[in-house]
Design a protein around this motif. Structure first.
Motif, mmCIF file in Angstrom:
data_model
loop_
_atom_site.group_PDB
_atom_site.id
_atom_site.type_symbol
_atom_site.label_atom_id
_atom_site.label_comp_id
_atom_site.label_asym_id
_atom_site.label_seq_id
_atom_site.Cartn_x
_atom_site.Cartn_y
_atom_site.Cartn_z
ATOM 1 N N ILE A 176 1.871 -9.184 0.955
ATOM 2 C CA ILE A 176 0.652 -8.890 1.736
ATOM 3 C C ILE A 176 0.963 -8.310 3.113
ATOM 4 O O ILE A 176 0.264 -7.397 3.573
ATOM 5 N N ASP A 177 2.025 -8.808 3.772
ATOM 6 C CA ASP A 177 2.312 -8.305 5.119
ATOM 7 C C ASP A 177 2.817 -6.860 5.073
ATOM 8 O O ASP A 177 2.444 -6.042 5.921
ATOM 9 N N ALA A 178 3.633 -6.562 4.069
ATOM 10 C CA ALA A 178 4.099 -5.178 3.901
ATOM 11 C C ALA A 178 2.904 -4.263 3.605
ATOM 12 O O ALA A 178 2.830 -3.136 4.116
ATOM 13 N N ALA A 179 1.961 -4.756 2.806
ATOM 14 C CA ALA A 179 0.758 -3.971 2.488
ATOM 15 C C ALA A 179 -0.028 -3.692 3.771
ATOM 16 O O ALA A 179 -0.520 -2.581 3.982
ATOM 17 N N PHE A 180 -0.120 -4.704 4.627
ATOM 18 C CA PHE A 180 -0.835 -4.485 5.890
ATOM 19 C C PHE A 180 -0.116 -3.473 6.769
ATOM 20 O O PHE A 180 -0.748 -2.593 7.368
ATOM 21 N N GLU A 181 1.216 -3.563 6.842
ATOM 22 C CA GLU A 181 1.964 -2.590 7.652
ATOM 23 C C GLU A 181 1.681 -1.159 7.192
ATOM 24 O O GLU A 181 1.562 -0.247 8.013
ATOM 25 N N GLY A 182 1.587 -0.980 5.880
ATOM 26 C CA GLY A 182 1.299 0.349 5.334
ATOM 27 C C GLY A 182 -0.061 0.850 5.797
ATOM 28 O O GLY A 182 -0.193 2.000 6.249
ATOM 29 N N VAL A 183 -1.058 -0.011 5.702
ATOM 30 C CA VAL A 183 -2.406 0.386 6.132
ATOM 31 C C VAL A 183 -2.427 0.605 7.646
ATOM 32 O O VAL A 183 -3.052 1.541 8.139
ATOM 33 N N TRP A 184 -1.718 -0.248 8.377
ATOM 34 C CA TRP A 184 -1.662 -0.104 9.839
ATOM 35 C C TRP A 184 -1.083 1.258 10.236
ATOM 36 O O TRP A 184 -1.615 1.946 11.108
ATOM 37 N N GLU B 124 -0.382 -0.575 -10.122
ATOM 38 C CA GLU B 124 0.833 0.198 -9.842
ATOM 39 C C GLU B 124 0.697 1.636 -10.334
ATOM 40 O O GLU B 124 1.167 2.575 -9.689
ATOM 41 N N THR B 125 0.047 1.785 -11.486
ATOM 42 C CA THR B 125 -0.186 3.124 -12.036
ATOM 43 C C THR B 125 -1.043 3.945 -11.079
ATOM 44 O O THR B 125 -0.727 5.107 -10.762
ATOM 45 N N LEU B 126 -2.122 3.332 -10.586
ATOM 46 C CA LEU B 126 -3.010 4.062 -9.680
ATOM 47 C C LEU B 126 -2.291 4.431 -8.378
ATOM 48 O O LEU B 126 -2.374 5.573 -7.910
ATOM 49 N N ALA B 127 -1.553 3.468 -7.809
ATOM 50 C CA ALA B 127 -0.852 3.748 -6.552
ATOM 51 C C ALA B 127 0.180 4.860 -6.750
ATOM 52 O O ALA B 127 0.374 5.706 -5.869
ATOM 53 N N SER B 128 0.811 4.880 -7.935
ATOM 54 C CA SER B 128 1.835 5.913 -8.141
ATOM 55 C C SER B 128 1.184 7.281 -8.395
ATOM 56 O O SER B 128 1.784 8.315 -8.088
ATOM 57 N N GLN B 129 -0.032 7.285 -8.917
ATOM 58 C CA GLN B 129 -0.756 8.562 -9.037
ATOM 59 C C GLN B 129 -1.061 9.119 -7.644
ATOM 60 O O GLN B 129 -0.899 10.316 -7.390
ATOM 61 N N ILE B 130 -1.477 8.249 -6.744
ATOM 62 C CA ILE B 130 -1.720 8.697 -5.362
ATOM 63 C C ILE B 130 -0.412 9.219 -4.764
ATOM 64 O O ILE B 130 -0.381 10.291 -4.142
ATOM 65 N N VAL B 149 5.485 6.958 -1.538
ATOM 66 C CA VAL B 149 5.213 5.754 -2.332
ATOM 67 C C VAL B 149 4.510 4.698 -1.461
ATOM 68 O O VAL B 149 3.470 4.155 -1.821
ATOM 69 N N ALA B 150 5.089 4.454 -0.271
ATOM 70 C CA ALA B 150 4.470 3.484 0.649
ATOM 71 C C ALA B 150 3.084 3.959 1.067
ATOM 72 O O ALA B 150 2.128 3.172 1.119
ATOM 73 N N ALA B 151 2.964 5.265 1.333
ATOM 74 C CA ALA B 151 1.665 5.799 1.754
ATOM 75 C C ALA B 151 0.654 5.743 0.611
ATOM 76 O O ALA B 151 -0.544 5.551 0.847
ATOM 77 N N GLY B 152 1.138 5.881 -0.626
ATOM 78 C CA GLY B 152 0.242 5.756 -1.791
ATOM 79 C C GLY B 152 -0.387 4.376 -1.855
ATOM 80 O O GLY B 152 -1.591 4.233 -2.068
ATOM 81 N N TRP B 153 0.431 3.367 -1.644
ATOM 82 C CA TRP B 153 -0.099 1.988 -1.586
ATOM 83 C C TRP B 153 -1.074 1.832 -0.437
ATOM 84 O O TRP B 153 -2.118 1.170 -0.564
ATOM 85 N N ALA B 154 -0.733 2.424 0.711
ATOM 86 C CA ALA B 154 -1.597 2.280 1.888
ATOM 87 C C ALA B 154 -2.972 2.897 1.628
ATOM 88 O O ALA B 154 -3.998 2.304 1.964
ATOM 89 N N VAL B 155 -2.987 4.078 1.005
ATOM 90 C CA VAL B 155 -4.271 4.727 0.694
ATOM 91 C C VAL B 155 -5.052 3.868 -0.304
ATOM 92 O O VAL B 155 -6.262 3.649 -0.140
ATOM 93 N N PHE B 156 -4.362 3.351 -1.289
ATOM 94 C CA PHE B 156 -5.033 2.502 -2.279
ATOM 95 C C PHE B 156 -5.619 1.257 -1.612
ATOM 96 O O PHE B 156 -6.783 0.903 -1.826
ATOM 97 N N ASN B 157 -4.836 0.610 -0.772
ATOM 98 C CA ASN B 157 -5.292 -0.622 -0.105
ATOM 99 C C ASN B 157 -6.394 -0.356 0.920
ATOM 100 O O ASN B 157 -7.316 -1.165 1.053
ATOM 101 N N ALA B 158 -6.283 0.765 1.630
ATOM 102 C CA ALA B 158 -7.283 1.069 2.662
ATOM 103 C C ALA B 158 -8.651 1.386 2.064
ATOM 104 O O ALA B 158 -9.666 1.297 2.742
#
Lengths: 207, 207
Positions: A176-184, B124-130, B149-158
């Motif tokens: 969760i903290d890594a996920a937040f860093e990404g959004v941050w 994971e599939t969706l984040a990797s598509q991003i 990859v990290a930014a894909g997760w960030a976009v998905f989470n945001a």
């Protein structure tokens, strides 16, 4: 217990205790009056209905989040760091509630779900605190956004996963903290900060 | 009905129908077998347990979201517009499910909540598509991020608020599209796009 000492504050404290004991579905104004040793009429003189009392309890609970955050929002100093402190505090306050007393947290989630107007005002308060920090950041030349109010909502909405109680079950995931860093990072870039503090970029910020 | 025609696909179709009728708590493998006019042993030859069958149904449902999105992710052309189309499609597919058949949507939410591994793979599939779109964007010079990859997760989470089923009750609020536009601007800026398409900025993009 003498009735003359009956303040709204004392009623709210008793109501919180009654809610904790019986849950929002079963707690009644009569239970609250009984806990205080007063008539339910005395309670109704302060809160005209069960809904009014429940809303006031919800409001008090949410204020324990919004008040310390207001202090961070009103601080001086560089806006990017302040925004980060504000978000960290919001997340920490929410996690603390969820972790320290999960049952009470669940009780309040139920209570708050019914207090839609109270929640609306609370959420607007938080978004406007962010907007206040963003407006300072624009003045400081740290942020390049044009509409701090709109951007305040955007920051609040983009970080939903980390503070909205319906996501509480995710807050203790190892990632969760890594996920937040990404959004941050994404948020900071979105506000126009091209270099994250304490993290050198390989390429210059200009395209 | 002859047993030799019994395929995994036909079992999954029947299971979906049974789930719709009885709900995930009550639906059994025997119900599925009965709907197909076969023995439950025949069903178990394809799916070794009730959990395996339920997971397969959940997977099939989630694939109806991830497959059309994979096509958008694999398209050519400017990455920012493609990312927007991808997010629009994700949001539209989710809203359509919630709107067209709220009862089935609730049934699947319950089913999917139990299929944690299936959900993990789906997300994971969706984040990797991003990430795929973002990597293209970096190559095109449209995005300035360093780790797609990290930014894909960030976009998905945001963008959680707009696609995660636990937020479905918010998807038909009048302000939801404006809220998404706000997050989209923030995301686009976070990826290094300093000028939103079709929206002139008053100030030059450089600080």
């Amino acid at each position: 217990m003498v009735e003359e000492a009956l303040t709204a504050e004392r009623i709210l404290e008793a109501a919180e205790e009654v809610l904790r004991r019986f849950g929002p579905a079963k707690a009644t104004v009569v239970d609250v009056a009984r806990a205080l040793g007063v008539s339910h009429g005395s309670v109704y003189r302060h809160f005209p209905s069960k809904t009014a009392l429940r809303d006031a309890v919800a409001e008090r609970w949410l204020a324990r989040v919004s008040k310390p955050l207001a202090e961070v929002a009103a601080e001086k100093g560089p806006a990017p760091e302040r925004l980060r402190r504000w978000l960290d505090l919001l997340i920490e306050l929410k996690r603390k509630k969820a972790r320290d007393d999960p049952e009470l947290f669940a009780t309040y989630r139920e209570l708050v779900a019914d207090a839609r107007d109270v929640v609306r005002v609370h959420v607007e308060t938080l978004a406007s605190q962010i907007a206040q920090i963003l407006a300072d950041g624009v003045e400081q030349g740290a942020f390049t956004i044009e509409d701090p109010v709109a951007a305040g909502w955007a920051v609040f909405n983009a970080t939903t996963k980390f503070h909205k109680p319906s996501h509480a079950s995710e807050w203790f995931d190892p990632g969760i903290d890594a996920a937040f860093e990404g959004v941050w990072s994404l948020v900071l870039g979105g506000l126009g900060v091209r270099e994250a503090p304490a993290k050198a970029r390989k390429k210059p910020a200009k395209k």
